[in-house]
Scaffold this motif. Structure first.
Motif, PDB file in Angstrom:
ATOM      1  N   THR A 193       1.784   5.198 -23.335  1.00  0.00           N
ATOM      2  CA  THR A 193       1.347   4.369 -22.162  1.00  0.00           C
ATOM      3  C   THR A 193       2.260   4.374 -20.957  1.00  0.00           C
ATOM      4  O   THR A 193       1.761   4.320 -20.023  1.00  0.00           O
ATOM      5  CB  THR A 193       1.451   2.834 -23.067  1.00  0.00           C
ATOM      6  N   GLU A 194       3.354   4.458 -21.211  1.00  0.00           N
ATOM      7  CA  GLU A 194       4.079   4.511 -19.854  1.00  0.00           C
ATOM      8  C   GLU A 194       4.097   5.617 -18.949  1.00  0.00           C
ATOM      9  O   GLU A 194       3.816   5.633 -17.742  1.00  0.00           O
ATOM     10  CB  GLU A 194       5.791   4.055 -20.007  1.00  0.00           C
ATOM     11  N   ARG A 205       0.703   5.218 -17.068  1.00  0.00           N
ATOM     12  CA  ARG A 205       0.723   4.571 -16.071  1.00  0.00           C
ATOM     13  C   ARG A 205       1.525   4.919 -14.942  1.00  0.00           C
ATOM     14  O   ARG A 205       1.139   4.784 -13.881  1.00  0.00           O
ATOM     15  CB  ARG A 205       1.587   3.120 -16.497  1.00  0.00           C
ATOM     16  N   LEU A 259       0.152  -4.694 -14.685  1.00  0.00           N
ATOM     17  CA  LEU A 259       0.549  -4.301 -16.058  1.00  0.00           C
ATOM     18  C   LEU A 259      -0.761  -3.546 -16.730  1.00  0.00           C
ATOM     19  O   LEU A 259      -0.460  -2.547 -17.504  1.00  0.00           O
ATOM     20  CB  LEU A 259       1.073  -5.581 -16.823  1.00  0.00           C
ATOM     21  N   HIS A 307       4.548   3.136 -26.845  1.00  0.00           N
ATOM     22  CA  HIS A 307       5.216   2.797 -25.540  1.00  0.00           C
ATOM     23  C   HIS A 307       5.384   3.871 -24.733  1.00  0.00           C
ATOM     24  O   HIS A 307       5.205   3.735 -23.553  1.00  0.00           O
ATOM     25  CB  HIS A 307       6.462   2.110 -25.997  1.00  0.00           C
ATOM     26  N   ARG A 326      11.531  -1.642 -22.883  1.00  0.00           N
ATOM     27  CA  ARG A 326      10.407  -2.707 -22.118  1.00  0.00           C
ATOM     28  C   ARG A 326       9.211  -1.994 -21.225  1.00  0.00           C
ATOM     29  O   ARG A 326       9.591  -0.763 -20.811  1.00  0.00           O
ATOM     30  CB  ARG A 326      11.197  -3.374 -21.016  1.00  0.00           C
ATOM     31  N   ALA A 327       8.206  -2.575 -21.165  1.00  0.00           N
ATOM     32  CA  ALA A 327       7.143  -2.232 -20.430  1.00  0.00           C
ATOM     33  C   ALA A 327       7.480  -2.388 -18.859  1.00  0.00           C
ATOM     34  O   ALA A 327       7.901  -3.689 -18.698  1.00  0.00           O
ATOM     35  CB  ALA A 327       5.806  -2.761 -20.485  1.00  0.00           C
ATOM     36  N   ILE A 369      11.136   5.488 -17.217  1.00  0.00           N
ATOM     37  CA  ILE A 369      10.636   4.620 -18.251  1.00  0.00           C
ATOM     38  C   ILE A 369      11.636   3.962 -19.044  1.00  0.00           C
ATOM     39  O   ILE A 369      13.020   4.676 -19.319  1.00  0.00           O
ATOM     40  CB  ILE A 369       9.829   5.681 -19.535  1.00  0.00           C
ATOM     41  N   HIS A 377      -5.053   2.697 -22.284  1.00  0.00           N
ATOM     42  CA  HIS A 377      -4.471   1.630 -21.208  1.00  0.00           C
ATOM     43  C   HIS A 377      -5.374   1.414 -20.302  1.00  0.00           C
ATOM     44  O   HIS A 377      -5.805   2.604 -19.724  1.00  0.00           O
ATOM     45  CB  HIS A 377      -3.108   2.292 -21.031  1.00  0.00           C
ATOM     46  N   HIS A 401       3.955  -5.326 -23.423  1.00  0.00           N
ATOM     47  CA  HIS A 401       2.812  -4.764 -23.161  1.00  0.00           C
ATOM     48  C   HIS A 401       1.975  -5.764 -23.503  1.00  0.00           C
ATOM     49  O   HIS A 401       1.922  -6.863 -24.467  1.00  0.00           O
ATOM     50  CB  HIS A 401       2.549  -3.637 -24.106  1.00  0.00           C
ATOM     51  N   LEU A 430      -3.175  -2.613 -22.790  1.00  0.00           N
ATOM     52  CA  LEU A 430      -3.079  -1.699 -23.951  1.00  0.00           C
ATOM     53  C   LEU A 430      -4.052  -1.985 -25.034  1.00  0.00           C
ATOM     54  O   LEU A 430      -3.817  -2.889 -26.014  1.00  0.00           O
ATOM     55  CB  LEU A 430      -1.565  -1.458 -24.260  1.00  0.00           C
ATOM     56  N   LEU A 462       5.061  -3.804 -29.830  1.00  0.00           N
ATOM     57  CA  LEU A 462       4.624  -3.581 -28.391  1.00  0.00           C
ATOM     58  C   LEU A 462       4.580  -4.926 -27.445  1.00  0.00           C
ATOM     59  O   LEU A 462       4.846  -4.899 -26.288  1.00  0.00           O
ATOM     60  CB  LEU A 462       3.280  -3.032 -28.447  1.00  0.00           C
TER      61      LEU A 462
END
Length: 599
Positions: free
Chosen positions: A342-343, A346, A536, A339, A385-386, A381, A518, A558, A539, A553
């Motif tokens: 990935t964030e 992004r 979004l 997570h 949560r995404a 972040i 991602h 995600h 992933l 996830l």
């Protein structure tokens, strides 16, 4: 500890992956048999990896065993790391045409032990100087929102050859004809096609044939690469036209390609296909030396990347975000670690979509690389949560790895980190008559929005995906590495660094470990103020990620998909040098055909 890589394959394994705790059955689509056989045992290290290669005098790691051997032969014959890197790159242009060639661009980072300095080279080409955005749009048609991936319009000046000679003029030792001679021989006499490359050739031919109307002339490309269909693994492949071209370069030098008969052949062919390029455009091309920028991660490790028009600084932005959290408090395959990575990606790519472009036209805002800005972005972040969206979007750049990365190190401590590409799908589909290589389609990455920093303009370099990398440890040069594959590259660089620094993996394990990629959101080709249709993104993860991590996830918001063919997760090579003994450790990518070797 349950590791992120718990289910990766060995290079020579045909077994399907297993996790550290469980076997993950996978259904065979053709025969309907569930195969639960995983990796065998090992006396040392992780059972899903293999030993790194350790040597004393010189090393090369490339995506093809023969290219690696070419580099080692050059080192043994008295060449240095730059000579060997050029030789290996030339060989890969012949042997791995799905990933690179002299119709494309090149970036490199060179460590010079004499000065203890890193030197970067930007060998990317520009658009036609006599064609405006309005003229390009007229060719594209009134409804076009992007530049097509095939044909003449996405082609930019091939920068690789000039980059070779620029590097060689400054650092090389051997004669260029001697450097290129091994590839000339292989091109004339032939070499057997490697398995992964055969798969990519088959995919490339199918893709070209589906979109042949977009290409224009496909006859030259078919005659060069696909005369009897896509070459199969083990089939002997020859390219005598490329042998002639390389012999000309060895004999006449760089100017043959940009001002001589080769240039005239290219320009005549391109103009027949509707291109605006002129001989003056080719003659004006030159590579640029660029200073690498390094940012500190943790424990004395620094990641070093080249500035835009490439995307390397996105990896530095990710590092500046992730150093604000202790990832090692969780297992490598945990949802928390995936997570955060990935964030961070992004957030970094949101800035990439908005700010990264040719610095000759739009200066890069250096405050994006500050520790304070990294802390600000980290604070955005949510640990649980995404984020539904991030500012400026999360760009999708290039899904699969139509690129090659190689690294070479010599007995004196010189190290070369080199990446080279034709961009998407082997390139534009256009092969200049009698020259044996395909033009890149890098110009697909210009934006058609005149207000965007990456907008098409005459004589401009497009946004670039290919990036070499280097790592310092305690202020000393330590590792030359890279990971090919478009938008996978910055996040792949960071994942390798996290594997080494936070989880203590060796060089080979750090590359064999299952990865995430991602993908989705805004591209640097999009209109500046356009809607973000996929904020979004998706992933993608490899099968080595535990099933419960995937489930958690998804619960965190995600969109997750498991992909088991390795294609979209790039291709990694690395060499590290012990600063005390000078001993080299090398690693190569299990997802490719490659080899790390030395002496």
């Amino acid at each position: 500890m349950r590791l992120f890589a718990a289910a990766t394959l060995l290079l020579t394994s045909t077994a399907l992956p297993v996790s550290a705790q469980d076997t993950l059955p996978t259904e065979d689509a053709e025969v309907g048999i569930a195969d639960t056989i995983g990796a065998g045992g090992r006396p040392i290290g992780k059972d899903w990896s293999r030993s790194p290669v350790i040597v004393e005098h010189g090393m090369a790691a490339t995506a093809h065993p023969l290219a690696t051997q070419v580099a080692i032969d050059i080192l043994k014959a008295g060449g240095n790391a730059v000579d060997a890197a050029i030789a290996a790159n030339a060989a890969l242009g012949l042997m791995e045409p799905t990933g690179n060639g002299i119709g494309g661009d090149l970036f490199a980072i060179i460590y010079d032990p004499k000065t203890n300095q890193l030197h970067g080279i930007n060998g990317s080409g520009r658009s036609p100087r006599g064609q405006t955005l309005a003229q390009l749009q007229e060719k594209l048609g009134p409804d076009a929102t992007s530049i097509p991936p095939l044909g003449a319009l996405p082609i930019t000046i091939p920068g690789t050859v000039d980059a070779w000679f620029t590097m060689h003029d400054r650092f090389g030792k051997m004669d260029m004809a001697q450097i290129l001679a091994p590839t000339v021989t292989y091109a004339r006499e032939g070499h057997p096609i490697a398995p992964v490359i055969a798969m990519y050739l088959d995919r490339s031919l199918a893709s070209f044939e589906r979109r042949q109307d977009m290409i224009g002339d496909f006859g030259n490309a078919r005659a060069t690469y696909f005369a009897d269909g896509a070459p199969e693994a083990g089939e002997i492949f020859k390219n005598p036209d490329l042998a002639d071209t390389l012999e000309t370069l060895g004999r006449e030098g760089r100017d043959a390609f940009y001002e001589g008969e080769l240039a005239r052949t290219m320009v005549d062919y391109l103009r027949e296909q509707g291109s605006a390029f002129t001989l003056e455009d080719f003659a004006a091309h030159e590579s640029q030396w660029a200073e690498p920028t390094c940012v500190t991660y943790k424990k004395g490790y620094e990641l070093c990347e080249l500035p835009p028009n490439g995307q390397g600084f996105a990896a530095l932005q990710m590092v500046n975000i992730l150093k604000n959290v202790d990832l090692s408090q969780w297992d490598r395959g945990s949802p928390e670690v995936l997570h955060y990575i990935t964030e961070a990606k992004r957030l970094a790519f949101a800035d990439l979509a908005r700010f990264y472009a040719d610095p000759d036209f739009t200066p890069f805002p250096t405050e994006l690389l500050s520790d304070e800005y990294g802390r600000q972005r980290f604070s955005m972040i949510d640990p649980q949560r995404a984020a539904p969206d991030v500012a400026h979007g999360a760009p999708q750049i290039e899904g699969e790895g139509d690129t090659t990365y190689l690294t070479v190190a010599d007995k004196d401590g010189m190290m070369v980190s080199l990446i080279q590409s034709n961009y998407r799908g082997m390139g534009s589909g256009l092969v200049p008559t009698g020259l044996g290589f395909m033009f890149q389609d890098r110009g697909e990455l210009y934006s058609l929005d005149a207000e965007h920093p990456n907008a098409y303009e005459p004589g401009k370099r497009p946004f670039h995906t290919i990036i070499p990398a280097f790592v310092k440890k305690d202020g000393k040069p330590w590792m030359s590495f890279g990971l090919m594959g478009g938008g996978m590259q910055p996040q792949g660089h960071v994942q390798v660094l996290v594997n080494i620094v936070d989880y203590g993996m060796n060089l080979q394990e750090a590359g064999d470990a299952a990865r995430l990629n991602h993908d989705g959101g805004r591209q640097p080709t999009d209109p500046l103020l356009g809607e973000t249709t996929d904020p979004l993104g998706t992933l993608y993860v490899e099968p080595g990620i535990p099933a419960d991590t995937v489930a958690r996830l998804k619960a965190m918001g995600h969109k997750v998909e498991v992909v088991d063919n390795g294609i979209m997760f790039g291709g990694y090579q690395a060499i590290a040098r012990d600063p005390e003994s000078g001993v080299y450790t090398g690693a190569t990518e299990m997802r490719k055909d490659g080899q790390a070797s030395g002496y």
